[in-house]
Design an enzyme around this catalytic site. Sequence first.
Site, PDB file in Angstrom:
ATOM      1  N   LYS A   1       4.040  -1.781  14.294  1.00 35.98           N
ATOM      2  CA  LYS A   1       4.662  -1.706  12.970  1.00 35.98           C
ATOM      3  C   LYS A   1       6.171  -1.943  12.996  1.00 35.98           C
ATOM      4  CE  LYS A   1       0.923   1.059  11.141  1.00 35.98           C
ATOM      5  NZ  LYS A   1       0.033   0.632  12.213  1.00 35.98           N
TER       6      LYS A   1
ATOM      7  N   GLU B   1      11.192   5.323   7.885  1.00 35.78           N
ATOM      8  CA  GLU B   1      11.583   4.469   6.771  1.00 35.78           C
ATOM      9  C   GLU B   1      11.707   5.302   5.503  1.00 35.78           C
ATOM     10  OE1 GLU B   1       8.481   1.600   6.599  1.00 35.78           O
ATOM     11  OE2 GLU B   1       7.096   2.918   5.533  1.00 35.78           O
TER      12      GLU B   1
ATOM     13  N   GLU C   1      -0.393  -5.032   3.875  1.00 37.28           N
ATOM     14  CA  GLU C   1      -0.251  -3.908   2.958  1.00 37.28           C
ATOM     15  C   GLU C   1       1.129  -3.910   2.310  1.00 37.28           C
ATOM     16  OE1 GLU C   1      -1.436  -0.195   4.587  1.00 37.28           O
ATOM     17  OE2 GLU C   1      -3.416  -0.930   5.167  1.00 37.28           O
TER      18      GLU C   1
ATOM     19  N   GLU D   1       3.073  -3.064   6.131  1.00 37.91           N
ATOM     20  CA  GLU D   1       2.604  -3.342   7.483  1.00 37.91           C
ATOM     21  C   GLU D   1       1.457  -4.342   7.403  1.00 37.91           C
ATOM     22  OE1 GLU D   1       1.516   0.617   8.562  1.00 37.91           O
ATOM     23  OE2 GLU D   1      -0.573   0.343   7.988  1.00 37.91           O
TER      24      GLU D   1
ATOM     25  N   ASN E   1      -2.294  -4.899   9.126  1.00 45.17           N
ATOM     26  CA  ASN E   1      -3.356  -4.390   9.989  1.00 45.17           C
ATOM     27  C   ASN E   1      -4.145  -5.574  10.525  1.00 45.17           C
ATOM     28  OD1 ASN E   1      -3.054  -1.476   9.785  1.00 45.17           O
ATOM     29  ND2 ASN E   1      -3.532  -1.772   7.638  1.00 45.17           N
TER      30      ASN E   1
ATOM     31  N   PHE F   1      -8.670  20.199   2.093  1.00 47.13           N
ATOM     32  CA  PHE F   1      -9.223  19.049   2.805  1.00 47.13           C
ATOM     33  C   PHE F   1      -9.218  19.226   4.324  1.00 47.13           C
ATOM     34  CE2 PHE F   1      -7.571  17.515  -1.235  1.00 47.13           C
ATOM     35  CZ  PHE F   1      -8.688  16.868  -1.747  1.00 47.13           C
TER      36      PHE F   1
END
Length: 666
Positions: free
Chosen positions: A116, A200, A275, A288, A290, A348
């Site tokens: 990345k 970032e 993305e 980024e 993928n 979660f």
Amino acid sequence: MFKKILIANRGEIACRVIKTARKMGIQTVAVYSDADRNALHVSMADEAIHIGPPPANQSYIVIDKIMEAIKASGAEAVHPGYGFLSERMDFAAALEAAGVVFIGPPSGAIEAMGDKITSKKLAKEAGVSTVPGYMGLIADADEAVKISNEIGYPVMIKASAGGGGKGMRIAWSEAEVKEGFESSKNEAANSFGDDRIFIEKFVTQPRHIEIQVLADKHGNCVYLHERECSIQRRNQKVIEEAPSPFLDEATRKAMGEQACALAKAVGYASAGTVEFIVDGQKNFYFLEMNTRLQVEHPVTELITGIDLVEQMIRVAAGEKLPFQQSDLKINGWAMESRLYAEDPYRNFLPSIGRLTRYRPPVESVTPTSVVRNDTGVYEGGEISMYYDPMIAKLCTWAPTREAAIEEMRLALDTFEVEGIGHNLPFVGAVMDHPRFVKGDITTAFIAEEYPDGFQGAVLDEPTLRRVAAAAAAMNRVAEIRRTRISGTMNNHERHVGVDWVVALQGESYHVSIAADREGSTVSFSDGSSLRVTSDWTPGQPLASLMVDGRPLVMKVGKIPMGFRLRLRGADLKVNVRTPRQAELALLMPEKLPPDTSKYLLCPMPGLVVKINVAEGDEVQEGQALATVEAMKMENILRAERRGTVKKIAAAPGASLRVDDVIMEFE
């Protein structure tokens, strides 16, 4: 074309690749760890090879073990799925050196875009708009704090080799940067064998929209439109759809062309995803790339009719793409709900155990609807603590977004999962949420709409009435069965009344039932009525009814004087009583839950990584008390209020169950 391929992965993606390979007449080889000996992908493949102990860093991501399996099986090519080795340049290079085809991009493209930090530098050099940040390597937490102060808060701390939300934290202060930096490094090392971190700027109120690209080895590249992936929790996607309800055609075209330009710049060949984050004015920024198949690829397949796994295999075999950009149209709308072994009622947190019941909706294809379920589990199988908690990806398609959502609602209500905590109630609730229905979503959706966590959906009045009518009709069926049984025993048949009181979600409805051969008409005290028809019989765990001419699907459990009904994200205790019983029920005292406020309980099965305090320590609200690791994620447990530690009951390295006591407070 290849005769045999090995799938260097597990779970639902391994099963997904096997299905396409079988359709193409290609034999498949599965690999498995001790924990996956009885996994679905192992039984589906033509061959299966054992590769080691359960931890991924001792099996699935050990390149030498995969290479040994390739040699033993004679596989000509390898599909890496996603995660694990899918974006490891050294794995692709090892395959190339061994003369084995990697069903993915060239190792040089993985090196350029899979990392990345490097990918952002290349994107910036190519004139692609990127998010402000620091792309160099960060030595320690102090340097991370200095960089974050220069960028400005909030910041995103991310693993360079990351993916799937692993090794990722949002920090709003210096303290959170220090804490997040260490956790991100640990998670990155455990998940990817690479602990490099970059930072970032975190763009608030963003939408996460990605472009699917497909390129061959002959210089051709197309984009298969976009996916909206903004419903996320802990930076991991939960619900995706294609196309995005936000983009216009001009923005879609600009993003697609930019994505293809970037892919061509690095000599890309295979399926990949670029993305972007998109703000409210439709400005988009490269996030980024993928260099692999994405988890959410089925929604793209559903709106384009293209099997991405098949195209990856054909590209790897040297074939040209059989279509051009002008051939790729958007057909209808697709939704994907990720079913995770995560308990939404516990923020979660992961859940593990045996699937005592696993009954997905029936997959179907008609001219106006599609139901698809990509899964890697089966009823009776185990959900392991060692791997990603995904159970399945439920997808629906319809001509419009509204219809695709309705198909998803019914499919979710039909999906039966028991034995573990899971997020079916949550994704069901999202499908009914007004913001989601309008398409007014950002990556902050869950945090904004469920700031205190998910406590279950609250059904609106029209839906409550439909459920009440259904429960009354179902109760009548159950009562008739009971009277017949008791009548047989006592030589007389008890009369079933027509007047009932249905209590649910704090409301009570006085109803009367008029039954005939086709169904029941349930009349309410305000003069309205609903027609209910169904073939449900007592004991069936799923009820499919028609109420007022529309389908209603509910999971059914028996409780005294009523039912436990689950639908649309709600878990309802529904009492159906005679008027006299309802009168007396109002006099009954309410049973209160036990007080656990003096204990720190383990919220999920996992391993204690760290205990941050000692007996006798005074702690403040929000202070880190312990870290528990489960399913490759570190979870920091914090104090809910001020207090003093009385006793510590667990030590680092301990394996705990849900609600085991970690520490006690005075």
